[in-house]
Design a protein around this motif. Structure first.
Motif, PDB file in Angstrom:
ATOM      1  N   LEU A 291      19.526  75.569 -86.224  1.00 36.35           N
ATOM      2  CA  LEU A 291      18.173  76.120 -86.198  1.00 36.35           C
ATOM      3  C   LEU A 291      17.431  75.097 -85.662  1.00 36.35           C
ATOM      4  O   LEU A 291      16.274  74.994 -85.879  1.00 36.35           O
ATOM      5  CB  LEU A 291      17.789  76.473 -87.458  1.00 36.35           C
ATOM      6  N   ALA A 292      17.913  74.078 -84.622  1.00 33.93           N
ATOM      7  CA  ALA A 292      16.994  73.036 -84.355  1.00 33.93           C
ATOM      8  C   ALA A 292      15.793  73.506 -83.641  1.00 33.93           C
ATOM      9  O   ALA A 292      14.667  72.878 -83.724  1.00 33.93           O
ATOM     10  CB  ALA A 292      17.951  72.125 -83.479  1.00 33.93           C
ATOM     11  N   LEU A 293      16.240  74.531 -82.476  1.00 34.73           N
ATOM     12  CA  LEU A 293      15.033  74.812 -81.793  1.00 34.73           C
ATOM     13  C   LEU A 293      13.787  75.668 -82.699  1.00 34.73           C
ATOM     14  O   LEU A 293      12.851  75.244 -82.456  1.00 34.73           O
ATOM     15  CB  LEU A 293      15.506  75.993 -80.817  1.00 34.73           C
ATOM     16  N   GLU A 294      14.254  76.358 -83.724  1.00 35.91           N
ATOM     17  CA  GLU A 294      13.345  76.972 -84.497  1.00 35.91           C
ATOM     18  C   GLU A 294      12.487  76.020 -85.381  1.00 35.91           C
ATOM     19  O   GLU A 294      11.598  75.922 -85.525  1.00 35.91           O
ATOM     20  CB  GLU A 294      14.110  78.071 -85.482  1.00 35.91           C
ATOM     21  N   ALA A 295      13.233  74.951 -85.706  1.00 35.53           N
ATOM     22  CA  ALA A 295      12.681  73.969 -86.682  1.00 35.53           C
ATOM     23  C   ALA A 295      11.812  72.764 -85.798  1.00 35.53           C
ATOM     24  O   ALA A 295      11.267  72.153 -86.559  1.00 35.53           O
ATOM     25  CB  ALA A 295      13.904  73.061 -87.388  1.00 35.53           C
ATOM     26  N   GLY A 296      11.972  72.806 -84.592  1.00 34.04           N
ATOM     27  CA  GLY A 296      11.185  71.893 -83.792  1.00 34.04           C
ATOM     28  C   GLY A 296      11.884  70.347 -83.550  1.00 34.04           C
ATOM     29  O   GLY A 296      11.023  69.716 -83.330  1.00 34.04           O
ATOM     30  N   VAL A 297      13.080  70.381 -83.490  1.00 36.72           N
ATOM     31  CA  VAL A 297      13.887  69.288 -83.704  1.00 36.72           C
ATOM     32  C   VAL A 297      14.722  69.093 -82.365  1.00 36.72           C
ATOM     33  O   VAL A 297      15.546  68.086 -82.396  1.00 36.72           O
ATOM     34  CB  VAL A 297      14.290  68.463 -85.072  1.00 36.72           C
ATOM     35  N   ALA A 298      14.874  70.168 -81.736  1.00 39.30           N
ATOM     36  CA  ALA A 298      15.884  70.139 -80.525  1.00 39.30           C
ATOM     37  C   ALA A 298      15.374  69.380 -79.430  1.00 39.30           C
ATOM     38  O   ALA A 298      16.347  68.859 -78.859  1.00 39.30           O
ATOM     39  CB  ALA A 298      16.104  71.740 -80.056  1.00 39.30           C
ATOM     40  N   LEU A 299      14.189  69.542 -78.913  1.00 39.85           N
ATOM     41  CA  LEU A 299      13.738  69.038 -77.800  1.00 39.85           C
ATOM     42  C   LEU A 299      12.619  68.181 -77.906  1.00 39.85           C
ATOM     43  O   LEU A 299      12.111  68.154 -78.928  1.00 39.85           O
ATOM     44  CB  LEU A 299      13.546  70.099 -76.711  1.00 39.85           C
ATOM     45  N   ASP A 300      11.974  67.473 -76.929  1.00 42.73           N
ATOM     46  CA  ASP A 300      10.727  66.697 -76.800  1.00 42.73           C
ATOM     47  C   ASP A 300       9.623  67.871 -76.751  1.00 42.73           C
ATOM     48  O   ASP A 300       9.901  68.822 -76.595  1.00 42.73           O
ATOM     49  CB  ASP A 300      10.622  65.585 -75.679  1.00 42.73           C
ATOM     50  N   PRO A 301       8.321  67.405 -76.613  1.00 45.00           N
ATOM     51  CA  PRO A 301       7.472  68.285 -76.731  1.00 45.00           C
ATOM     52  C   PRO A 301       7.368  69.157 -75.690  1.00 45.00           C
ATOM     53  O   PRO A 301       6.468  70.273 -75.414  1.00 45.00           O
ATOM     54  CB  PRO A 301       5.973  67.281 -76.955  1.00 45.00           C
ATOM     55  N   ASN A 302       7.713  68.572 -74.438  1.00 46.32           N
ATOM     56  CA  ASN A 302       7.720  69.347 -73.028  1.00 46.32           C
ATOM     57  C   ASN A 302       8.783  70.208 -73.036  1.00 46.32           C
ATOM     58  O   ASN A 302       9.052  70.785 -71.929  1.00 46.32           O
ATOM     59  CB  ASN A 302       7.570  68.478 -72.003  1.00 46.32           C
ATOM     60  N   GLY A 303       9.609  70.187 -73.992  1.00 43.91           N
ATOM     61  CA  GLY A 303      10.858  71.183 -73.792  1.00 43.91           C
ATOM     62  C   GLY A 303      11.959  70.458 -73.227  1.00 43.91           C
ATOM     63  O   GLY A 303      12.800  71.396 -72.694  1.00 43.91           O
ATOM     64  N   ASN A 304      11.981  69.414 -73.027  1.00 46.43           N
ATOM     65  CA  ASN A 304      13.262  68.508 -72.001  1.00 46.43           C
ATOM     66  C   ASN A 304      14.279  67.724 -73.327  1.00 46.43           C
ATOM     67  O   ASN A 304      13.684  67.534 -74.339  1.00 46.43           O
ATOM     68  CB  ASN A 304      12.925  67.420 -71.518  1.00 46.43           C
ATOM     69  N   ALA A 305      15.528  67.948 -72.990  1.00 47.02           N
ATOM     70  CA  ALA A 305      16.512  67.176 -73.851  1.00 47.02           C
ATOM     71  C   ALA A 305      16.067  65.800 -73.624  1.00 47.02           C
ATOM     72  O   ALA A 305      15.918  65.206 -72.796  1.00 47.02           O
ATOM     73  CB  ALA A 305      17.883  67.763 -73.477  1.00 47.02           C
ATOM     74  N   ARG A 306      16.415  65.103 -74.767  1.00 48.05           N
ATOM     75  CA  ARG A 306      16.603  63.623 -74.804  1.00 48.05           C
ATOM     76  C   ARG A 306      17.893  63.005 -74.852  1.00 48.05           C
ATOM     77  O   ARG A 306      18.572  63.689 -75.301  1.00 48.05           O
ATOM     78  CB  ARG A 306      15.464  62.961 -75.703  1.00 48.05           C
ATOM     79  N   GLY A 307      18.126  61.685 -74.612  1.00 51.08           N
ATOM     80  CA  GLY A 307      19.198  61.053 -74.748  1.00 51.08           C
ATOM     81  C   GLY A 307      19.191  60.445 -76.364  1.00 51.08           C
ATOM     82  O   GLY A 307      19.014  59.302 -76.415  1.00 51.08           O
ATOM     83  N   GLY A 308      19.635  61.172 -77.415  1.00 55.59           N
ATOM     84  CA  GLY A 308      19.656  61.024 -78.918  1.00 55.59           C
ATOM     85  C   GLY A 308      20.780  60.206 -79.168  1.00 55.59           C
ATOM     86  O   GLY A 308      22.031  60.578 -78.731  1.00 55.59           O
ATOM     87  N   MET A 309      20.514  58.969 -79.811  1.00 58.00           N
ATOM     88  CA  MET A 309      21.567  58.288 -80.330  1.00 58.00           C
ATOM     89  C   MET A 309      21.694  57.896 -81.761  1.00 58.00           C
ATOM     90  O   MET A 309      22.699  58.563 -82.446  1.00 58.00           O
ATOM     91  CB  MET A 309      21.676  56.810 -79.356  1.00 58.00           C
ATOM     92  N   GLY A 310      20.709  57.006 -82.260  1.00 60.56           N
ATOM     93  CA  GLY A 310      20.833  56.986 -83.791  1.00 60.56           C
ATOM     94  C   GLY A 310      19.696  57.713 -84.546  1.00 60.56           C
ATOM     95  O   GLY A 310      18.839  58.305 -83.988  1.00 60.56           O
ATOM     96  N   VAL A 311      20.126  57.874 -85.858  1.00 58.00           N
ATOM     97  CA  VAL A 311      19.385  58.778 -86.838  1.00 58.00           C
ATOM     98  C   VAL A 311      19.032  58.440 -87.936  1.00 58.00           C
ATOM     99  O   VAL A 311      20.116  57.612 -88.563  1.00 58.00           O
ATOM    100  CB  VAL A 311      19.900  60.084 -86.798  1.00 58.00           C
ATOM    101  N   ASP A 312      18.148  58.677 -88.635  1.00 62.20           N
ATOM    102  CA  ASP A 312      17.840  58.416 -90.060  1.00 62.20           C
ATOM    103  C   ASP A 312      16.887  59.602 -90.664  1.00 62.20           C
ATOM    104  O   ASP A 312      16.387  60.028 -89.974  1.00 62.20           O
ATOM    105  CB  ASP A 312      17.519  57.113 -90.392  1.00 62.20           C
ATOM    106  N   ALA A 313      16.727  59.408 -92.010  1.00 60.28           N
ATOM    107  CA  ALA A 313      15.762  60.360 -92.703  1.00 60.28           C
ATOM    108  C   ALA A 313      15.178  59.562 -93.979  1.00 60.28           C
ATOM    109  O   ALA A 313      15.748  58.830 -94.447  1.00 60.28           O
ATOM    110  CB  ALA A 313      16.272  61.696 -93.052  1.00 60.28           C
ATOM    111  N   GLU A 314      13.967  59.773 -94.182  1.00 65.12           N
ATOM    112  CA  GLU A 314      12.992  59.140 -95.229  1.00 65.12           C
ATOM    113  C   GLU A 314      11.879  59.864 -95.778  1.00 65.12           C
ATOM    114  O   GLU A 314      11.357  60.506 -94.824  1.00 65.12           O
ATOM    115  CB  GLU A 314      12.757  57.592 -94.891  1.00 65.12           C
ATOM    116  N   ASP A 315      11.628  60.033 -96.647  1.00 65.06           N
ATOM    117  CA  ASP A 315      10.372  60.790 -97.052  1.00 65.06           C
ATOM    118  C   ASP A 315       9.359  59.727 -97.064  1.00 65.06           C
ATOM    119  O   ASP A 315       9.022  58.824 -97.966  1.00 65.06           O
ATOM    120  CB  ASP A 315      10.499  61.108 -98.621  1.00 65.06           C
ATOM    121  N   LEU A 316       8.413  60.024 -96.010  1.00 67.26           N
ATOM    122  CA  LEU A 316       7.582  58.718 -95.692  1.00 67.26           C
ATOM    123  C   LEU A 316       6.171  59.006 -96.424  1.00 67.26           C
ATOM    124  O   LEU A 316       5.482  58.237 -96.830  1.00 67.26           O
ATOM    125  CB  LEU A 316       7.114  58.857 -94.159  1.00 67.26           C
TER     126      LEU A 316
END
Length: 560
Positions: A291-316
């Motif tokens: 569901l990445a596209l529907e969730a808004g985390v698939a692409l950059d704001p212009n609709g382009n794929a980026r070169g993703g490498m490292g990831v993390d998550a935190e309740d900021l």
């Protein structure tokens, strides 16, 4: 008259000197800034691979450089594991072509115990995942690599046995980051493995030689990642097709297991290189929906794929829903996605000061951590360009790059690396990053893993007068590691929520304990642990500055 003046001056000095001393004593003393000090050599960590292969093989080796922290012998001290990412003969003085395990001696030094521990791994390695897959109380190791991945079962006597074949987890694709997590909440850890490119040196889609900086990743085909279900008898079953994980082919480099929508089930986020990211939502019926596209985390704001490498998550923002961060390739911004609590994320990278500054650099290992224990989560990003000849073709881009230490101001992030030691002003061929309190003093240290140069162990030193609380989880009905548990710590007006995540960073494993910065608070009003099983553990009035071991179902936590 002159004598009288001298007497008056003497009396003034005599009587005012104590007054001045008293005034000085009342002036608040500003602590020196925290310094991250490189203690790699004094700690006895000598591991170093210096030479990479030429030509097309270089693409494989240059992506390596993982490892991390693991308390393999259960003595409460974090040990260090480093991944062999090269099979190229090394010059005199370099390390052997094998992984390395260093035992923490508890006095700031480490001892190489690779051989005595039974670690014989030597391949084009990539990443490390740590998890107690058989719930026997000892952390096991999963090593990913090109063409093979290996599972080392911890025997509980300071040794390991390689059991990949009999366990059924020998991924033969190009494995990168991996995550142990319990997707079906049966109390046993399952295993997710990111796979990168479909790569065959005999049929490369473009020329790759030393006189060209790199072969564009977009020219390669991606691979489906793997999900192995734990059969609870020491073996796993490949359920990639059955769970619908295999429906999506990506170019996976980073993975994190998290419950992003607070439905009690662990989901998977995969960062892809030159392809849209994946967000696998756990449907609770043994399947996942991408569901990445529907969730808004698939692409950059212009609709382009980026070169993703490292990831993390935190309740900021303290609302109980985790945000997600992705470190990306040079020429692009890194990405911070705010969790809108409705299954959708909003990118806030530029708004919070993480955008423009990241464009020239290539981010790999990434972790949120509270470096000064003020109660706000900061962010470290380990940078380094993937391809050594890049400066010959793009003079403004360098191979070795400085890392970022982004301090959380409460309004956004500011890079403060230059103020916190020479080790953070140095340039690295950065890859993996692990965080952990290896000396158990209550502040987070850093392990930077690099390619073609030694790793760097950076100790968090001095200047920190804030308080903290560390928590180690032991599941009973839930998986023993407590992956998927949510811990809420309240101290005065401060309230922090952390999930015990699976995966994180890039090809690396960090301290499994959760460390909460408490600021000026010396006592924790309440600690609440919500286990994956649904059980709840609550404690009141806990003293700060200690590590607690909290066991699911136990009446009283154990402090150390």
């Amino acid at each position: 008259m002159m004598k009288f003046a001298l007497l008056l001056l003497l009396l003034t000095v005599v009587f005012l000197a104590p007054l001045k001393s008293t005034v000085d004593a009342d002036v608040p003393q500003v602590p020196p800034p925290i310094q991250f000090v490189d203690i790699t050599n004094t700690a006895g960590i000598k591991w170093n691979l210096k030479t990479l292969a030429h030509g097309s093989k270089y693409l494989i080796e240059t992506m390596g450089g993982g490892g991390g922290f693991v308390d393999y012998n259960g003595d409460g001290l974090l040990d260090i594991y480093l991944i062999c990412y090269s099979q190229t003969p090394q010059p005199a003085g370099a390390s052997k072509l094998r992984d390395a395990l260093y035992r923490n001696n508890g006095d700031g030094t480490f001892t190489d115990v690779t051989e005595s521990a039974g670690i014989a791994n030597s391949m084009l390695g990539m990443g490390l995942a740590v998890g107690d897959y058989n719930n026997d109380g000892w952390p096991d190791l999963y090593i990913t690599g090109y063409g093979a991945s290996k599972l080392y079962r911890n025997n509980g006597k300071g040794t390991f046995t390689e059991v990949s074949a009999q366990a059924g987890v020998n991924n033969t694709l190009w494995g990168t980051s991996a995550a142990f997590f319990d997707y079906d909440n049966d109390g046993y850890l399952d295993l997710f493995v990111c796979n990168y490119l479909t790569y065959d040196e005999k049929t490369l889609p473009c020329t790759f030689f030393e006189d060209k900086p790199y072969c564009l990743i977009k020219n390669f085909k991606g691979s489906a990642s793997k999900l192995f279900h734990n059969n609870r008898d020491g073996t796993f079953s490949d359920v990639s097709e059955k769970t619908r994980i295999a429906k999506s082919k990506g170019k996976g480099l980073g993975v994190i297991a998290l419950d992003y929508d607070n439905d009690g089930r662990l989901d998977i986020f995969q960062a892809n290189d030159a392809a849209a990211n994946f967000l696998y939502h756990n449907n609770g019926d043994g399947t996942f929906s991408e569901l990445a596209l529907e969730a808004g985390v698939a692409l950059d704001p212009n609709g382009n794929a980026r070169g993703g490498m490292g990831v993390d998550a935190e309740d900021l923002d303290g609302d109980g829903y985790p945000e997600m961060f992705v470190a990306n390739f040079s020429g692009e911004t890194n990405a911070l996605f705010h969790n809108d609590r409705d299954g959708v994320f909003t990118e806030v990278t530029n708004k919070l000061g993480l955008g423009t500054i990241s464009i020239p650099l290539s981010g790999f290992g990434s972790r949120f951590f509270d470096y000064n224990n003020d109660g706000l989560s900061d962010l470290f990003v380990h940078n380094g360009h993937p391809f050594e000849p890049i400066n010959k073709f793009f003079p403004e881009t360098t191979y070795r790059e400085r890392p970022f230490l982004f301090e959380n101001t409460g309004q956004g992030f500011v890079n403060v690396a230059a103020a916190h030691g020479a080790a953070l002003q140095k340039s690295y061929a950065g890859r993996g990053l692990a965080i952990g309190d290896f000396d158990n003093d209550g502040d987070v240290d850093l392990l930077l893993m690099n390619v073609g140069e030694p790793p760097a162990l950076l100790r968090n030193d001095g200047g920190n007068r804030n308080h903290w609380l560390g928590i180690k989880l032991i599941g009973a009905k839930s998986n023993r590691d407590g992956v998927g548990a949510k811990v809420t710590v309240t101290a005065g007006a401060l309230r922090r929520v952390k999930q015990r995540l699976g995966g994180t960073s890039y090809c690396s494993a960090s301290d499994p304990r959760l460390l909460f910065g408490l600021g000026a608070n010396t006592k924790v009003t309440e600690v609440e642990v919500r286990w994956p099983s649904g059980q709840l553990t609550t404690m009141k009035n806990v003293q700060a500055n200690q590590y607690l071991t909290i066991k699911e179902g136990a009446a009283t936590p154990k402090s150390r």
